[in-house]
Design a protein around this motif. Structure first.
Motif, PDB file in Angstrom:
ATOM      1  N   TRP A  52      -1.822  -1.456   2.215  1.00  0.00           N
ATOM      2  CA  TRP A  52      -2.239  -1.186   3.873  1.00  0.00           C
ATOM      3  C   TRP A  52      -0.802  -2.254   4.536  1.00  0.00           C
ATOM      4  O   TRP A  52      -0.128  -3.667   4.474  1.00  0.00           O
ATOM      5  CB  TRP A  52      -3.086  -2.776   3.844  1.00  0.00           C
ATOM      6  N   LEU A  53      -0.189  -0.955   6.038  1.00  0.00           N
ATOM      7  CA  LEU A  53       0.687  -1.800   6.460  1.00  0.00           C
ATOM      8  C   LEU A  53       0.147  -2.773   7.249  1.00  0.00           C
ATOM      9  O   LEU A  53      -1.119  -3.054   7.927  1.00  0.00           O
ATOM     10  CB  LEU A  53       1.212  -0.120   6.736  1.00  0.00           C
ATOM     11  N   PRO A  54       0.746  -3.759   8.074  1.00  0.00           N
ATOM     12  CA  PRO A  54       0.263  -4.359   9.068  1.00  0.00           C
ATOM     13  C   PRO A  54       0.035  -3.435  10.185  1.00  0.00           C
ATOM     14  O   PRO A  54       0.613  -2.462  10.820  1.00  0.00           O
ATOM     15  CB  PRO A  54       1.935  -5.002   9.449  1.00  0.00           C
ATOM     16  N   ALA A  55      -0.976  -4.121  10.794  1.00  0.00           N
ATOM     17  CA  ALA A  55      -1.554  -3.495  11.872  1.00  0.00           C
ATOM     18  C   ALA A  55      -1.121  -3.683  12.867  1.00  0.00           C
ATOM     19  O   ALA A  55       0.193  -4.560  13.374  1.00  0.00           O
ATOM     20  CB  ALA A  55      -2.963  -4.402  12.972  1.00  0.00           C
ATOM     21  N   MET A  56      -0.777  -2.754  13.856  1.00  0.00           N
ATOM     22  CA  MET A  56      -0.268  -2.209  14.997  1.00  0.00           C
ATOM     23  C   MET A  56      -0.515  -2.631  16.177  1.00  0.00           C
ATOM     24  O   MET A  56      -2.007  -2.570  16.605  1.00  0.00           O
ATOM     25  CB  MET A  56       0.059  -0.133  15.588  1.00  0.00           C
ATOM     26  N   LEU A  57      -0.597  -3.843  16.990  1.00  0.00           N
ATOM     27  CA  LEU A  57      -1.354  -4.881  17.666  1.00  0.00           C
ATOM     28  C   LEU A  57      -0.577  -4.369  19.667  1.00  0.00           C
ATOM     29  O   LEU A  57       0.208  -3.463  19.660  1.00  0.00           O
ATOM     30  CB  LEU A  57      -0.733  -6.117  17.663  1.00  0.00           C
ATOM     31  N   SER A  58      -1.836  -4.223  20.706  1.00  0.00           N
ATOM     32  CA  SER A  58      -1.611  -3.581  21.835  1.00  0.00           C
ATOM     33  C   SER A  58      -1.730  -4.886  22.415  1.00  0.00           C
ATOM     34  O   SER A  58      -1.515  -6.059  22.139  1.00  0.00           O
ATOM     35  CB  SER A  58      -2.691  -2.805  21.690  1.00  0.00           C
TER      36      SER A  58
END
Length: 381
Positions: A52-58
């Protein structure tokens, strides 16, 4: 994209019970991400070896590049927003999830409605003309504005007063009238009339330009859309794929981004206007090895020589027919971009020949429980 995880967005419309579309409004951003991450991990628990890669935040606020505003009120005082339970207009011109350029456009548009004497459509009594105003903002701030009308009755007045709207909104690149004569719960009709500007809105994403026609689909969060395309390109490059197919390619976002010397990319999309836009973008970029065709993704021939396949289906997912075709191909890599982790999990069960190697969540829709998720699948030996 970096974002303050402690951010709490407040919205007067939500607090006053006027609009509850953003179901997580007032929830700290870190709690929103944690909830989405837990939801995705629970659905994909059958793949414990996946990284699981780090979540891409907005950005939690001002991230939405589209506004679909129902028109209410009167000619003298039009509202842009939604209809309440009594079918009366509720103005949401200050909606904080919309990009600032969209919000700045609302007052000039209201003034134009008044000047052109376009009566807002009265849903209860089925009279009036202007049903919706649809806006899209490009990454460089240009706007496409579409007026959804019941008939052509107001067109001559609109054309007469357009010279006053254009100076008030110099960033207007496309202005159209969309005709929706039927009284039904849809946002737009099939016929589009160009009133001013170009036929497409140029959406520049780094070195790539995607041409959006009035009815084209494009992700609602420009920054996250770019992050999705970049992630797919990274995984396709790692796979050293020479022949790539992009199914449900839309206006060609994934296909154009994964293009590279010595690589053939072919996109398939059911929408003819979207394919025309994709072809225009590829031609402008000089990408002779990136081609597009109108067709149903489920019609893919399993015998076609493909190294990698990108799929970006609608919420219903791929379905058993396309999953069976993917199973029968010799593609070593599948990049699956999903807006519905429930159907993603179902589809992955129907792809037993592929192992989930990496998974990444992309927060396309802050303030709601929706998200995008992308999975890198590799064929098992």
């Amino acid at each position: 994209m970096n974002s303050s995880l402690s951010t709490v967005m407040q919205c007067g419309y939500y607090d006053n019970g006027v609009c509850r579309s953003c179901t997580l409004m007032g929830t700290p951003y870190d709690a929103q991400i944690s909830s989405k991450d837990a939801h995705a991990r629970a659905l994909l628990a059958a793949y414990p070896s996946a990284q699981w890669l780090p979540a891409m935040l907005s950005r939690p606020e001002a991230f939405r590049n589209k506004a679909k505003m129902v028109v209410g009120g009167t000619i003298e005082a039009p509202t842009l927003g939604i209809l309440d339970a009594t079918q009366h207009g509720v103005d949401l011109s200050a909606c904080g999830i919309l990009e600032t350029g969209l919000r700045a456009a609302f007052d000039p548009i209201k003034a134009f409605i008044t000047a052109a004497r376009i009566p807002p459509y009265d849903v209860a009594n089925r009279r009036g003309e202007l049903k919706n105003v649809l806006l899209t903002q490009s990454a460089t701030g240009e706007l496409m504005v579409r007026f959804v009308l019941r008939s052509t009755e107001a067109l001559s007045r609109m054309q007469k007063h357009l010279p006053n709207l254009l100076p008030a909104l110099p960033q207007l690149a496309v202005v159209t009238a969309n005709l929706l004569p039927e009284h039904k719960a849809v946002v737009e009709g099939d016929e589009e009339v160009l009133l001013a500007g170009d036929e497409t809105l140029a959406m520049r994403l780094g070195e790539h330009v995607l041409h959006l026609r009035p009815a084209s689909f494009f992700q609602t969060n420009t920054d996250i859309a770019k992050a999705l395309y970049d992630q797919a390109r990274e995984w396709i490059d790692e796979a050293e794929a020479h022949n790539v197919w992009d199914l449900y390619c839309g206006v060609g976002g994934f296909a154009l981004h994964v293009a590279a010397p010595g690589r053939k990319v072919h996109g398939v999309e059911v929408s003819q206007p979207a394919v025309e836009s994709a072809r225009l973008s590829a031609a402008e970029a000089g990408l002779a090895d990136v081609t597009f065709a109108v067709g149903d993704a489920t019609g893919l021939n399993a015998e076609t020589t493909i190294d990698a396949i990108i799929v970006n289906p609608p919420r219903r997912g791929l379905g058993d027919k396309l999953c069976a075709t993917l199973e029968a191909t010799k593609a070593e890599t599948i990049v699956y971009s999903s807006c519905n982790a429930v159907t993603l999990a179902r589809d992955l069960e129907m792809l037993p020949s592929y192992a989930a190697e990496r998974i990444r969540l992309f927060d396309m829709f802050p303030q709601t429980d929706h998200y995008e998720i992308m999975v890198l699948l590799t064929r098992r030996n």
